[in-house]
Design an enzyme around this catalytic site. Sequence first.
Site, PDB file in Angstrom:
ATOM      1  N   SER A  73       0.794  -1.232   0.000  1.00 30.67           N
ATOM      2  CA  SER A  73       0.000   0.000   0.000  1.00 30.67           C
ATOM      3  C   SER A  73       0.824   1.279   0.000  1.00 30.67           C
ATOM      4  O   SER A  73       0.253   2.369  -0.081  1.00 30.67           O
ATOM      5  CB  SER A  73      -0.958  -0.001   1.189  1.00 30.67           C
ATOM      6  OG  SER A  73      -2.094  -0.791   0.900  1.00 30.67           O
ATOM      7  N   LYS A  76       0.091   3.709  -2.747  1.00 29.86           N
ATOM      8  CA  LYS A  76      -0.891   4.800  -2.715  1.00 29.86           C
ATOM      9  C   LYS A  76      -0.240   6.176  -2.635  1.00 29.86           C
ATOM     10  O   LYS A  76      -0.909   7.189  -2.876  1.00 29.86           O
ATOM     11  CB  LYS A  76      -1.863   4.587  -1.551  1.00 29.86           C
ATOM     12  CG  LYS A  76      -2.767   3.362  -1.715  1.00 29.86           C
ATOM     13  CD  LYS A  76      -3.786   3.266  -0.596  1.00 29.86           C
ATOM     14  CE  LYS A  76      -4.698   2.054  -0.761  1.00 29.86           C
ATOM     15  NZ  LYS A  76      -4.047   0.786  -0.423  1.00 29.86           N
ATOM     16  N   SER A 133      -6.069   3.415   4.257  1.00 31.32           N
ATOM     17  CA  SER A 133      -5.440   2.685   3.148  1.00 31.32           C
ATOM     18  C   SER A 133      -6.494   1.940   2.349  1.00 31.32           C
ATOM     19  O   SER A 133      -6.345   0.765   2.003  1.00 31.32           O
ATOM     20  CB  SER A 133      -4.373   1.713   3.653  1.00 31.32           C
ATOM     21  OG  SER A 133      -3.553   1.291   2.587  1.00 31.32           O
TER      22      SER A 133
END
Length: 438
Positions: A73, A76, A133
């Site tokens: 993640s 991102k 997230s």
Amino acid sequence: MFAKLTSARSLFAAAGLALSCLFGVAAPSVAQAAIPYLQLNAQEPKYAAIVIDANSGEVLYDKRADSPRYPASVTKVMTLYLTFEALSEGRLKLTDRVVMSPRAAAQAPTKIGISPGDSLSVDEAIKAMTVKSANDVAVAMAERLAGSESRFSALMTLRGQELGMRNTRFVNASGLPDSRQISTARDLAILSRAAMRDFPQYYSYFAVKGFYFRGNYVKGHNRLLDSMEGFDGLKTGYTNASGFNLAGSAVRDGRRLIAVVLGGPSTAWRDNNMEDLLLTGFDVMKRRSRGERTSIAANIYEEEPSGPIERPSTEQGDGDQAGLRIVLTENPHPTPVKVSPTLREAKKEAPKAAPKATKKPKGEWGVQVGAFKSKSLANDQLKLVRGRFAKMVAEAEGAVEGAGGTFRAQFQGMTSDAARSACSALKAKRMPCMVLQP
């Protein structure tokens, strides 16, 4: 500092995106991009890290910084970078709505969980990505900005190459498992620096610890925001294949450092390693300002992660990799360290004459609270622990044991119960601790 990107840059990205769509290519070819992570050298530890000076970009420390890894993640950060770019150019407003498509809503957890056809504001979407997230929101934002996630992924890769991320390929906006999506610690540090350099007006989103969404409080994953002074971002990441990742940054005495830790075996280990790297980095910067020639590598004790990944009950979503496991080293159970015999020998050799009135050690157990490459850092750790856990170690004797170039910070002369209780308290605060048996 670049608050806005040039029109030439935007045209370059648009042209590249158009070509990728025309020829059906999701993203340009990148060195090693097609190599699945689990087919890499199985003997190589999965841990990788880097520390850089945010102002100059100087690399202060690196460990396998160019080895391909799954970003999870931390991906991102690029999704958010392109979101901030759209905001700065006026193509997007914080009050605009981001509609959740059926495809976005179907993403694996972690996600915000709104129904297809429903929407949230851009401001809420940014917080959902930085704090929660949310994989569903990342996909919805990709579709909002580029029409489809595949087109957005191509733009992510192109922008990454333009920023200098030479060994990164993106194929999705969320970081959910895909063996084609790889990056490196160095590339993620470059991205982190670019995010704060190019869009300082939006950097504070990375420091948000939680937010209210439709009456419910959404708490974040980044625990260092609460526990480390000066720490203000950026992004955690986890899949079972990647391990526990973190791109972080902190400010001390007007200096800002950026660090990336990849492949940690647990959130606590990852967070402790991140804090150690940053604190040691700040100490090195301060000593350099006084004319000393030193480095992070010379002042930090590196204990490689060992054992299998400790899977959390909920984290950042790897639903389609439930059976996947990786082992970081061949020795999942490190050899226990025993207390130095100095206390026992002192008892045997004590003179018969009445000694001065001093408190005698209550036992032969102890705890080790860290190991370092310098005696001063070990002593600093003893002071830190004694200050924060005075009741737990009040009757213990602080000592620094040197062996093989390593300095171990220990509290000795404890009973079995006292040692175990102290370690439990330290670990509860995500601080390193190991019980030492006689």
